[in-house]
Design a protein around this motif. Structure first.
Motif, mmCIF file in Angstrom:
data_model
loop_
_atom_site.group_PDB
_atom_site.id
_atom_site.type_symbol
_atom_site.label_atom_id
_atom_site.label_comp_id
_atom_site.label_asym_id
_atom_site.label_seq_id
_atom_site.Cartn_x
_atom_site.Cartn_y
_atom_site.Cartn_z
ATOM 1 N N SER A 1 0.694 -1.216 0.058
ATOM 2 C CA SER A 1 0.163 0.127 -0.073
ATOM 3 C C SER A 1 0.744 1.242 0.045
ATOM 4 O O SER A 1 0.536 2.369 -0.423
ATOM 5 C CB SER A 1 -0.752 -0.013 1.158
ATOM 6 O OG SER A 1 -2.232 -1.027 0.855
ATOM 7 N N THR B 1 -6.987 2.528 3.749
ATOM 8 C CA THR B 1 -6.745 1.462 2.906
ATOM 9 C C THR B 1 -7.732 0.444 2.965
ATOM 10 O O THR B 1 -8.558 0.198 3.826
ATOM 11 C CB THR B 1 -5.451 0.767 2.919
ATOM 12 O OG1 THR B 1 -5.431 -0.076 4.235
ATOM 13 C CG2 THR B 1 -4.326 1.758 3.178
ATOM 14 N N GLU C 1 -7.264 2.879 -1.923
ATOM 15 C CA GLU C 1 -7.036 3.645 -0.872
ATOM 16 C C GLU C 1 -7.768 5.139 -1.057
ATOM 17 O O GLU C 1 -7.564 5.752 -2.184
ATOM 18 C CB GLU C 1 -5.579 3.970 -0.907
ATOM 19 C CG GLU C 1 -4.488 2.996 -0.468
ATOM 20 C CD GLU C 1 -2.989 3.212 -0.671
ATOM 21 O OE1 GLU C 1 -2.840 4.506 -0.072
ATOM 22 O OE2 GLU C 1 -2.307 2.111 -0.971
ATOM 23 N N CYS D 1 -5.698 0.968 8.390
ATOM 24 C CA CYS D 1 -5.870 -0.537 7.135
ATOM 25 C C CYS D 1 -6.665 -1.264 7.427
ATOM 26 O O CYS D 1 -6.736 -1.773 8.471
ATOM 27 C CB CYS D 1 -4.270 -0.762 7.159
ATOM 28 S SG CYS D 1 -2.818 0.252 6.744
ATOM 29 N N GLU E 1 -0.058 -0.127 9.705
ATOM 30 C CA GLU E 1 -0.245 1.399 9.786
ATOM 31 C C GLU E 1 1.005 1.997 9.837
ATOM 32 O O GLU E 1 1.633 3.075 9.420
ATOM 33 C CB GLU E 1 -1.420 1.695 10.582
ATOM 34 C CG GLU E 1 -2.604 1.129 10.050
ATOM 35 C CD GLU E 1 -3.821 0.993 11.300
ATOM 36 O OE1 GLU E 1 -4.840 0.655 11.064
ATOM 37 O OE2 GLU E 1 -3.557 1.250 12.491
ATOM 38 N N THR F 1 -2.762 6.568 9.230
ATOM 39 C CA THR F 1 -3.398 5.424 8.270
ATOM 40 C C THR F 1 -4.493 4.746 9.070
ATOM 41 O O THR F 1 -4.239 4.242 10.229
ATOM 42 C CB THR F 1 -2.529 4.500 7.394
ATOM 43 O OG1 THR F 1 -1.318 5.496 7.090
ATOM 44 C CG2 THR F 1 -3.030 3.618 6.508
ATOM 45 N N GLN G 1 -7.627 -3.131 1.816
ATOM 46 C CA GLN G 1 -6.927 -4.214 1.050
ATOM 47 C C GLN G 1 -7.290 -5.586 0.881
ATOM 48 O O GLN G 1 -7.946 -6.212 1.621
ATOM 49 C CB GLN G 1 -5.816 -4.319 1.993
ATOM 50 C CG GLN G 1 -4.944 -2.962 2.026
ATOM 51 C CD GLN G 1 -3.834 -2.992 2.969
ATOM 52 O OE1 GLN G 1 -3.596 -1.979 3.863
ATOM 53 N NE2 GLN G 1 -2.915 -3.979 3.107
#
Length: 347
Positions: free
Chosen positions: A138, A162, A254, A243, A221, A241, A164
């Motif tokens: 990422s 994010t 993202e 995640c 993160e 972040t 993912q």
């Protein structure tokens, strides 16, 4: 065919060749015509003896525990952090340059952390550690965009969420998502006993990737903060972040909020992002177009959409990005590092 007799072409080993990223590495070596004079496929003992094809030639898979790196110039490692910690020192001691796709060496000061579109100049010299680290899946697409924004406007802060895909955990993650989805559809009243994802990822989102740290953030993160700072050469860059794992087979997304030093003009920003290497900005066609993991038409580009300058703060904007995590986020970045090493005569 990229197998050549040229003595200047590297002898290559792929450690973790049977995994999701290893398979993608092989595909990219074939597609991009990476020249080599020998290639060896390596994995754990349980995969030894199987065969994989590279450029139409069948190669046996060797057990890493018994493999001799003395005949290797360039080794790709994508077999997990523990395997890299154990076997990369053996490879570098034998004289190989290693491109490592794990967290094992990313923050080592003697190991460059490289995204070729951002900091390829670090590949002009052989690293002191013998290792070049491939960043987090990422982090790679994020810094490719932040680099251009920093050079034009200056970046004060980036806030990232994010989304993912299951393939971030390789073949086992994808297989479990598929099995859990089928099981949940057939027996919605039962709790699927996930091994790779807990709770189950089927029809669910999980706001935790990797282990929790004392700060309350996860290691995933923290990686994005530390790695972005190192790659961009901005030790005080503020990146925060969340995640999240989502029930998507492949392709990370993202949502990114960026605050800048200067005032941002949306039209100029769209053209700036579109001019970056291997970036497609869907907003150039229409502000209502956007990429998704299921609809991106080129897995070798970073896809951007939903570019919005904040009307209440013209020094801040949102964007949405999608990138194939097995290519952009791992194998392609590694192959592009190898191409740069060869082009610069560093090997």
């Amino acid at each position: 065919m990229t197998l050549v007799t040229d003595p200047t072409a590297p002898r290559i080993a792929i450690v973790g060749a049977t995994g999701a990223v290893g398979n993608t590495l092989i595909e990219l070596i074939e597609q991009r015509g990476l020249r080599y004079r020998d290639i060896q496929l390596v994995a754990s003992a349980r995969s030894a003896g199987t065969e994989l094809s590279v450029d139409g030639v069948a190669y046996p898979v060797h057990a890493v525990e018994e493999f001799d790196f003395a005949g290797v110039d360039l080794a790709f490692f994508s077999a997990g952090t523990e395997a890299s910690e154990q076997w990369v020192p053996r490879a570098t001691a034998a004289g190989a340059v290693v491109i490592d796709n794990t967290i094992a060496f990313r923050m080592d000061p003697d190991t460059p952390l490289v995204v070729p579109q951002v900091n390829a100049h670090l590949l002009d010299a052989r690293p002191r550690s013998g290792v070049i680290a491939n960043p987090n899946c990422s982090t790679i697409p994020l810094v490719r965009l932040l680099d251009g924004v920093e050079r034009r406007y200056g970046v004060r802060q980036a806030v990232v969420s994010t989304y993912q895909a299951a393939s971030g955990l390789g073949h086992p993650g994808v297989e479990e998502l598929r099995e859990a989805s089928r099981a949940t559809l057939d027996h919605p009243e039962e709790v699927y006993p996930g091994k790779e994802f807990s709770p189950s990822l089927a029809f669910n989102v999980i706001p935790k990737i990797d282990r929790f740290l004392d700060s309350g953030f996860t290691l995933e993160e923290q990686k994005m903060l530390q790695e972005s700072r190192k790659i961009l050469g901005l030790p005080h860059l503020d990146v925060t972040t969340t995640c999240v794992r989502v029930p998507v087979v492949n392709g990370h997304s993202e949502a990114v909020w960026i605050e800048t030093q200067g005032v941002v003009d949306r039209a100029e920003l769209v053209e700036l992002l579109a001019a970056l290497p291997e970036v497609t900005v869907h907003d150039r066609r229409s502000p209502h177009e956007f990429p998704t993991p299921a609809t991106i038409d080129d897995p070798y580009r970073v896809h951007v959409g939903r570019v919005r300058v904040n009307p209440n703060n013209p020094r801040a904007f949102w964007l949405w990005l999608v990138a194939d995590n097995l290519t952009i986020g791992a194998a392609l970045n590694a192959v592009q590092i190898a191409e740069e090493l060869i082009a610069r005569g560093t090997l």
